[in-house]
Design a protein around this motif. Sequence first.
Motif, PDB file in Angstrom:
ATOM      1  N   GLY A 177       0.751  -1.312  -0.070  1.00 11.70           N
ATOM      2  CA  GLY A 177       0.055  -0.049   0.087  1.00 11.70           C
ATOM      3  C   GLY A 177       0.980   1.166   0.210  1.00 11.70           C
ATOM      4  O   GLY A 177       0.103   2.274  -0.133  1.00 11.70           O
ATOM      5  N   LYS A 178       2.131   1.139  -0.034  1.00 15.26           N
ATOM      6  CA  LYS A 178       3.123   2.417  -0.054  1.00 15.26           C
ATOM      7  C   LYS A 178       3.047   3.074  -1.451  1.00 15.26           C
ATOM      8  O   LYS A 178       3.699   3.980  -1.354  1.00 15.26           O
ATOM      9  N   GLY A 179       2.469   2.352  -2.416  1.00 13.02           N
ATOM     10  CA  GLY A 179       2.803   2.939  -3.802  1.00 13.02           C
ATOM     11  C   GLY A 179       3.377   1.790  -4.718  1.00 13.02           C
ATOM     12  O   GLY A 179       3.893   0.653  -4.009  1.00 13.02           O
ATOM     13  N   LEU A 180       3.321   1.967  -6.120  1.00 14.83           N
ATOM     14  CA  LEU A 180       3.747   1.002  -6.877  1.00 14.83           C
ATOM     15  C   LEU A 180       5.306   0.620  -6.517  1.00 14.83           C
ATOM     16  O   LEU A 180       6.172   1.462  -6.499  1.00 14.83           O
ATOM     17  N   ALA A 181       5.519  -0.638  -6.109  1.00 16.88           N
ATOM     18  CA  ALA A 181       7.020  -0.980  -5.882  1.00 16.88           C
ATOM     19  C   ALA A 181       7.895  -1.091  -7.281  1.00 16.88           C
ATOM     20  O   ALA A 181       8.215  -2.313  -7.764  1.00 16.88           O
ATOM     21  N   ARG A 182       8.172  -0.260  -7.848  1.00 12.61           N
ATOM     22  CA  ARG A 182       8.660   0.088  -9.027  1.00 12.61           C
ATOM     23  C   ARG A 182      10.043  -0.635  -9.239  1.00 12.61           C
ATOM     24  O   ARG A 182      10.437  -1.083 -10.183  1.00 12.61           O
ATOM     25  N   ASP A 183      10.882  -0.599  -8.049  1.00 15.56           N
ATOM     26  CA  ASP A 183      12.232  -1.510  -8.277  1.00 15.56           C
ATOM     27  C   ASP A 183      11.722  -2.893  -8.394  1.00 15.56           C
ATOM     28  O   ASP A 183      12.484  -3.663  -9.342  1.00 15.56           O
ATOM     29  N   ALA A 209     -11.403   4.171  -8.042  1.00 17.12           N
ATOM     30  CA  ALA A 209     -10.150   3.797  -7.717  1.00 17.12           C
ATOM     31  C   ALA A 209      -9.338   2.875  -8.915  1.00 17.12           C
ATOM     32  O   ALA A 209      -8.245   3.225  -9.164  1.00 17.12           O
ATOM     33  N   ALA A 210     -10.043   1.866  -9.258  1.00 14.31           N
ATOM     34  CA  ALA A 210      -9.677   0.851 -10.261  1.00 14.31           C
ATOM     35  C   ALA A 210      -9.269   1.698 -11.588  1.00 14.31           C
ATOM     36  O   ALA A 210      -8.280   1.548 -12.278  1.00 14.31           O
ATOM     37  N   ALA A 211      -9.925   2.645 -11.970  1.00 15.69           N
ATOM     38  CA  ALA A 211      -9.682   3.603 -13.115  1.00 15.69           C
ATOM     39  C   ALA A 211      -8.595   4.481 -13.370  1.00 15.69           C
ATOM     40  O   ALA A 211      -7.887   4.506 -14.009  1.00 15.69           O
ATOM     41  N   VAL A 212      -8.415   4.966 -12.233  1.00 12.47           N
ATOM     42  CA  VAL A 212      -7.232   5.950 -11.689  1.00 12.47           C
ATOM     43  C   VAL A 212      -5.995   5.154 -11.671  1.00 12.47           C
ATOM     44  O   VAL A 212      -5.163   5.560 -12.229  1.00 12.47           O
ATOM     45  N   GLY A 213      -6.194   4.020 -10.910  1.00 12.08           N
ATOM     46  CA  GLY A 213      -4.771   3.149 -10.686  1.00 12.08           C
ATOM     47  C   GLY A 213      -4.495   2.519 -11.762  1.00 12.08           C
ATOM     48  O   GLY A 213      -3.109   2.086 -11.993  1.00 12.08           O
ATOM     49  N   GLN A 214      -5.292   1.982 -12.755  1.00 11.53           N
ATOM     50  CA  GLN A 214      -5.107   1.217 -13.776  1.00 11.53           C
ATOM     51  C   GLN A 214      -4.071   2.007 -14.631  1.00 11.53           C
ATOM     52  O   GLN A 214      -2.918   1.565 -15.523  1.00 11.53           O
ATOM     53  N   GLU A 270      -3.337   0.913  -6.332  1.00 13.90           N
ATOM     54  CA  GLU A 270      -2.598   2.182  -6.969  1.00 13.90           C
ATOM     55  C   GLU A 270      -3.502   3.377  -6.808  1.00 13.90           C
ATOM     56  O   GLU A 270      -3.253   4.744  -6.635  1.00 13.90           O
ATOM     57  N   GLY A 271      -4.812   3.004  -7.247  1.00 11.15           N
ATOM     58  CA  GLY A 271      -5.856   4.284  -7.401  1.00 11.15           C
ATOM     59  C   GLY A 271      -6.177   4.679  -5.892  1.00 11.15           C
ATOM     60  O   GLY A 271      -6.180   6.011  -5.634  1.00 11.15           O
ATOM     61  N   MET A 272      -6.205   3.751  -5.086  1.00 14.23           N
ATOM     62  CA  MET A 272      -6.353   4.548  -3.315  1.00 14.23           C
ATOM     63  C   MET A 272      -5.382   5.425  -3.019  1.00 14.23           C
ATOM     64  O   MET A 272      -5.942   6.396  -2.524  1.00 14.23           O
ATOM     65  N   LEU A 273      -4.009   4.890  -3.424  1.00 19.01           N
ATOM     66  CA  LEU A 273      -2.966   5.893  -2.999  1.00 19.01           C
ATOM     67  C   LEU A 273      -3.092   7.187  -3.718  1.00 19.01           C
ATOM     68  O   LEU A 273      -2.939   8.275  -3.120  1.00 19.01           O
ATOM     69  N   ARG A 274      -3.278   7.295  -5.117  1.00 17.95           N
ATOM     70  CA  ARG A 274      -3.441   8.447  -5.744  1.00 17.95           C
ATOM     71  C   ARG A 274      -4.478   9.250  -5.255  1.00 17.95           C
ATOM     72  O   ARG A 274      -4.332  10.445  -5.509  1.00 17.95           O
ATOM     73  N   LEU A 275      -5.455   8.724  -4.684  1.00 19.30           N
ATOM     74  CA  LEU A 275      -6.733   9.424  -4.669  1.00 19.30           C
ATOM     75  C   LEU A 275      -6.749   9.611  -2.953  1.00 19.30           C
ATOM     76  O   LEU A 275      -7.619  10.421  -2.585  1.00 19.30           O
TER      77      LEU A 275
END
Length: 381
Positions: A33-39, A88-93, A68-73
């Motif tokens: 839940g901290k954001g996308l684990a980009r590494d 949330a899904a639409a934003v996070g996708q 990801e949408g939850m985090l952004r919102l």
Amino acid sequence: MQNKGGVSVSRAKLTQSSRWVVKIGSALLTDDGKGLARDLIAQWVAQLAELREQGLELVLVSSGSVAEGMLRLGMQSRPNELHLLQAAAAVGQMGLVQAYEENFQKHGFHTAQVLLTHDDLSDRKRYLNARSTIRSIIKLGAIPIINENDTVVTDEIRFGDNDTLGALVANLVEADGLIILTDQEGMYTKDPRKHMDAELLTEVLAEDGGLDVMASGESGSLGRGGMATKVRAARLAARSGAYTLIVGGRIESVLLRLRRGEELGTMMLPSSSRQVARKQWLAGHLQIKGRLVLDDGAVKKLKKEGKSLLCVGVSAATGEFKRGDIVSCVDVSGKELARGLINYDVEDARRILRCPSDQIINALGYCHEPELIHRDNLVLV
């Protein structure tokens, strides 16, 4: 039992497979839940790209859009209201697909986004269309990235978790195996977070009833799945003869090491091979909707050469069948030889009888498939 190279017989399946479905869960993808684990995404993509270059066909089933949408919102917990989940899904996708695309591009691969609902896989025609599309994406060298279509899904049609979606996709594309990357190293005899004496299971039969007792039904706040859903997914995958491997996604080079046959995670094996499972399903679990009469040449191609059934070798079609229905194949005397899934509705099938494959598009104005029945969807009886 070991092979000469030290790889167990069951793990050798990993080295010999031609197609995998790889499923990655929300907790891994979003670093709890901290954001996308980009590494981590970059590491997984690098491994997937290397496997693809080795010739392994891949389909990626990815969770993470809602998280990801939850985090952004700025949402602090997973919403219960359906419209908020969909938002949330639409934003996070957007962020999820962008992360995959950017990383795969670095390795010279294109990605393709595919969003599915349960209706897409329960309706036979849409099922076949989805399968044809995903197979075409693979043949074109791109990586299909599949997620549940949370932006339009309702409680009545949702898969419930992406473990189930992964298993259904494994069936859809006839994958050899389903690889589930999770935040646990595999499945244990007990919940390792609560019991110090929990032992990692290395190999089990998917249908083993004891797994239900061992599996925890708990899941994190971000996802909808737990170990129980992974067991159910393994059983779904086993119906088409696919194995399931549950393994820790944070293990270094985990996918490459699995491909080499290393004993990581928990391997859940089907009770029968993919071919046997599919033939049993084709032969006994679907209602026959029509009949095709084959000439002697087509009979020989099917019985002795294991070929697909082409239109040119069929002289008559009876019944009321639609694309994706099962039909019986008989010789000129009426003796049944095979059963299979037809690629065309009865009206169109009749229009292309005796027609060479390269003339189908001229006869119909389109061409679903060059075969009337592909050999993968045909079983001798």
